[in-house]
Design an enzyme around this catalytic site. Structure first.
Site, mmCIF file in Angstrom:
data_model
loop_
_atom_site.group_PDB
_atom_site.id
_atom_site.type_symbol
_atom_site.label_atom_id
_atom_site.label_comp_id
_atom_site.label_asym_id
_atom_site.label_seq_id
_atom_site.Cartn_x
_atom_site.Cartn_y
_atom_site.Cartn_z
ATOM 1 N N ASP A 19 0.873 -1.177 0.000
ATOM 2 C CA ASP A 19 0.000 0.000 0.000
ATOM 3 C C ASP A 19 0.907 1.223 0.000
ATOM 4 O O ASP A 19 1.749 1.378 0.883
ATOM 5 C CB ASP A 19 -0.887 -0.030 1.255
ATOM 6 C CG ASP A 19 -2.016 0.983 1.193
ATOM 7 O OD1 ASP A 19 -1.906 1.972 0.432
ATOM 8 O OD2 ASP A 19 -3.012 0.810 1.932
ATOM 9 N N HIS A 73 -11.749 6.016 1.940
ATOM 10 C CA HIS A 73 -11.776 7.289 2.678
ATOM 11 C C HIS A 73 -11.655 8.491 1.748
ATOM 12 O O HIS A 73 -11.099 8.377 0.656
ATOM 13 C CB HIS A 73 -10.610 7.297 3.669
ATOM 14 C CG HIS A 73 -9.295 6.877 3.062
ATOM 15 N ND1 HIS A 73 -8.410 7.766 2.545
ATOM 16 C CD2 HIS A 73 -8.757 5.641 2.839
ATOM 17 C CE1 HIS A 73 -7.361 7.104 2.061
ATOM 18 N NE2 HIS A 73 -7.551 5.816 2.211
ATOM 19 N N GLU A 79 -6.755 -1.257 -4.173
ATOM 20 C CA GLU A 79 -7.099 0.143 -3.913
ATOM 21 C C GLU A 79 -6.764 1.051 -5.085
ATOM 22 O O GLU A 79 -5.719 0.910 -5.711
ATOM 23 C CB GLU A 79 -6.333 0.647 -2.678
ATOM 24 C CG GLU A 79 -6.640 2.111 -2.348
ATOM 25 C CD GLU A 79 -5.951 2.598 -1.074
ATOM 26 O OE1 GLU A 79 -4.935 2.011 -0.692
ATOM 27 O OE2 GLU A 79 -6.445 3.577 -0.492
ATOM 28 N N ASP A 91 -3.456 7.386 -3.621
ATOM 29 C CA ASP A 91 -3.337 6.277 -2.676
ATOM 30 C C ASP A 91 -3.744 5.007 -3.415
ATOM 31 O O ASP A 91 -4.815 4.965 -4.030
ATOM 32 C CB ASP A 91 -4.285 6.565 -1.497
ATOM 33 C CG ASP A 91 -4.188 5.555 -0.369
ATOM 34 O OD1 ASP A 91 -3.330 4.653 -0.444
ATOM 35 O OD2 ASP A 91 -4.979 5.684 0.591
ATOM 36 N N GLU A 95 -11.021 1.056 -1.166
ATOM 37 C CA GLU A 95 -10.091 -0.047 -0.912
ATOM 38 C C GLU A 95 -10.744 -1.267 -0.278
ATOM 39 O O GLU A 95 -10.745 -1.428 0.924
ATOM 40 C CB GLU A 95 -8.866 0.403 -0.101
ATOM 41 C CG GLU A 95 -9.112 1.192 1.145
ATOM 42 C CD GLU A 95 -7.799 1.657 1.801
ATOM 43 O OE1 GLU A 95 -6.811 0.913 1.778
ATOM 44 O OE2 GLU A 95 -7.772 2.767 2.337
ATOM 45 N N HIS A 152 -6.429 10.641 5.449
ATOM 46 C CA HIS A 152 -7.784 10.248 5.863
ATOM 47 C C HIS A 152 -8.540 11.501 6.274
ATOM 48 O O HIS A 152 -8.286 12.075 7.316
ATOM 49 C CB HIS A 152 -7.757 9.256 7.033
ATOM 50 C CG HIS A 152 -7.327 7.889 6.612
ATOM 51 N ND1 HIS A 152 -7.203 6.844 7.483
ATOM 52 C CD2 HIS A 152 -7.002 7.389 5.407
ATOM 53 C CE1 HIS A 152 -6.807 5.761 6.828
ATOM 54 N NE2 HIS A 152 -6.672 6.070 5.562
HETATM 55 CO CO CO Z 1 -6.104 4.322 1.467
#
Ligand code: CO
Length: 296
Positions: A83, A156, A280, A94, A188, A164
């Site tokens: 990630d 998010h 994600e 992200d 995600e 976030h």
């Molecule tokens: Co994320």
């Protein structure tokens, strides 16, 4: 977000796409996580961006939030989730991939379930569904493949310099009848063969600044000013600080943690210790359109 903000999100997304290819090239069974983390952060810098948070290299039942320390002898194996976040002038992309490093590819279907859930969710979001409906589609897609969504992990909203930002995109129907407003979001899906919940496990070696206060020891003072200057409120890893100051820095870090100045993020571990897969992507919602920045 104005046009130039959107352009920066897109640029971060393009770099994220290149990183994704690079990660697939360098990750192989038996390679040290320590080395993989270095290669990824070097590549991000080489491409003219910075990491929005320390790359997470989570194996099997560890779903997220693990950064190897310098000299850590853990190796890539099993079901590895990478990630990673790319920031251009604070605008973040992200993204995450799951890689099956087992010889018999035993996690193939679990990984396919999150990839399918992610693809379906991204197409569905273009139809402007409610947040609960997005979660419902993710959860039911994973369940239709015979797995469980991880219900206490979620996508998010993202703000500038903030990974976030308050709005949650769940991996099950949480009954939220609001729709997503304009902005930047990550979706995600996480799936497991286990129960579908994570708990706070051992140290994940990722920290973030909570509150600036005065500290006593010189080493803690030095570390704090480094964190404030380089990371502000963005998460950072123990390895980032150790690279700057050496192993002695752990004393200073402990002091900052005890004073409530920094907070340690713990590993998120699946409750029944079964493997977890994750997929994600990040998307921009603006003027009724949805653009996935981290995908072609
Ligand atoms: Co994320």
């Amino acid at each position: 977000m104005n046009k130039s903000d959107v352009d920066k999100c897109i640029e971060a997304g393009k770099i994220s796409q290149r990183l994704r290819e690079y990660i697939k090239e360098i990750v192989e069974p038996g390679r040290l996580l320590d080395e993989i983390a270095d290669l990824i952060s070097d590549k991000i810098e080489e491409l003219g961006a910075r990491a929005a948070f320390p790359v997470s290299l989570a194996i099997d039942d560890v779903a997220a939030h693990f950064s190897p320390n310098i000299g850590d002898d853990r190796k890539a194996e099993g079901l590895l989730k990478v990630d990673f976040g790319i920031a251009i002038d604070g605008f973040i992309a992200d993204s995450a991939i799951s890689i099956d490093l087992t010889e018999d590819n035993r996690h193939k279907e679990l990984i396919e379930s999150v990839e399918l859930a992610l693809d379906k969710a991204l197409s569905f979001i273009k139809e402007d569904p409610t947040i609960g409906e997005i979660g419902d589609l993710i959860g039911s897609t994973i369940e239709s493949k015979g797995f469980s969504p991880v219900v206490n992990l979620s996508g998010h909203s993202i703000d500038r310099h903030q990974i976030h930002a308050g709005i949650t995109i769940p991996n099950y129907n949480n009954g939220n009848s609001n729709k997503l407003g304009e902005g930047l979001y990550a979706v995600e899906p996480f799936a497991t063969t286990g129960e579908g919940r994570v708990y706070n496990g051992g140290p994940g070696n990722v920290y973030e600044l909570i509150e600036e206060k005065s500290v006593r020891s010189p080493i803690a003072r030095k570390v704090l000013s480094f964190i404030v200057e380089k990371y502000k409120t963005l998460p950072f890893a123990l390895r980032d600080v150790e690279k700057e100051f050496g192993g002695m820095v752990r004393l200073g870090m402990r002091e900052l943690e005890q004073q409530g100045i920094i907070q340690h993020h713990l590993q998120l571990v699946e409750k029944s210790h079964k493997p977890v897969a994750q997929a994600e992507h990040t998307f921009i919602k603006k003027d009724g359109e949805v653009v996935v920045s981290t995908k072609d």
